[in-house]
Design a protein around this motif. Structure first.
Motif, short mmCIF file in Angstrom:
data_model
loop_
_atom_site.label_atom_id
_atom_site.label_comp_id
_atom_site.label_asym_id
_atom_site.label_seq_id
_atom_site.Cartn_x
_atom_site.Cartn_y
_atom_site.Cartn_z
N UNK A 119 0.79 -1.35 0.06
CA UNK A 119 -0.03 -0.09 0.09
C UNK A 119 0.86 1.38 -0.09
N UNK A 120 1.89 1.26 0.74
CA UNK A 120 2.93 2.64 1.03
C UNK A 120 3.39 2.68 -0.26
N UNK A 123 -7.00 -7.70 0.20
CA UNK A 123 -5.75 -7.17 0.53
C UNK A 123 -5.69 -5.85 1.12
N UNK A 124 -6.44 -5.01 0.46
CA UNK A 124 -6.37 -3.59 0.55
C UNK A 124 -7.12 -3.32 1.92
N UNK A 125 -8.11 -3.86 1.94
CA UNK A 125 -8.84 -3.46 3.24
C UNK A 125 -7.89 -3.64 4.48
N UNK A 126 -7.18 -4.80 4.59
CA UNK A 126 -6.33 -5.24 5.66
C UNK A 126 -5.09 -3.94 5.61
N UNK A 127 -4.63 -3.88 4.47
CA UNK A 127 -3.46 -2.87 4.18
C UNK A 127 -3.90 -1.68 4.99
N UNK A 182 -4.13 -1.48 8.56
CA UNK A 182 -2.73 -1.55 9.29
C UNK A 182 -2.28 -0.22 9.27
N UNK A 183 -2.26 0.27 8.25
CA UNK A 183 -1.56 1.57 7.92
C UNK A 183 -2.19 2.81 8.60
N UNK A 184 -3.43 2.67 8.95
CA UNK A 184 -4.27 3.72 9.63
C UNK A 184 -3.88 3.53 11.06
N UNK A 189 -7.29 16.13 14.26
CA UNK A 189 -7.10 15.09 13.57
C UNK A 189 -5.61 14.46 13.38
N UNK A 190 -5.84 13.07 13.57
CA UNK A 190 -4.47 12.31 13.61
C UNK A 190 -4.10 11.38 12.57
N UNK A 191 -4.89 11.43 11.52
CA UNK A 191 -4.62 10.46 10.25
C UNK A 191 -3.83 11.14 9.22
#
Length: 126
Positions: A15-16, A67-71, A74-76, A124-126
């Motif tokens: 993702x990154x 896969x994107x949903x999990x990524x 985790x990234x958040x 906001x922390x994201x």
């Protein structure tokens, strides 16, 4: 959405790297995670077989929906936890390392409360 921590790390890395533009290749993932190319090849095979990623004939890796949903999940966690630790005075390098450790094991309930609290404290922390 129960997969191994290492698989979560690979999905997050994909993702990154994809956000940086261009195609994501195994060598990019190996470099980012500091692992060997054979380790990445094995992981990509398993992730592909389980329907988390797709690879084209040129070796470009793409996240599939699950896969994107999990990524993204985790990234958040990584982003919020890193920023929280930095806000508490932890150096950016240590905050990033510690966030990597915490992002996998923290319960959804605890993460939601941390995110909610720091949103109130620092915005906001994201």
């Amino acid at each position: 959405m129960q997969i191994r921590k290492s698989a979560e790390d690979y999905l997050e890395a994909i993702l990154v790297l994809s956000k940086q533009g261009g195609g994501v290749r195994s060598i990019d993932i190996a470099t980012m995670l500091g692992v060997s190319k054979p380790s990445v090849s094995h992981a990509m095979k398993l992730l592909r077989e389980d329907g988390y990623i797709a690879m084209d004939r040129y070796g470009t890796v793409t996240l599939l929906e699950k896969g994107n949903d999990i990524a993204v999940h985790i990234y958040e966690r990584h982003t919020v936890l890193s920023k929280m630790l930095e806000h508490l005075g932890v150096s950016p390098e240590v905050a990033k390392e510690d966030a990597c450790k915490l992002e996998h094991d923290l319960s959804d309930e605890s993460f939601a409360r941390i995110k909610e609290h720091f949103h109130k404290v620092i915005g906001e922390v994201e």
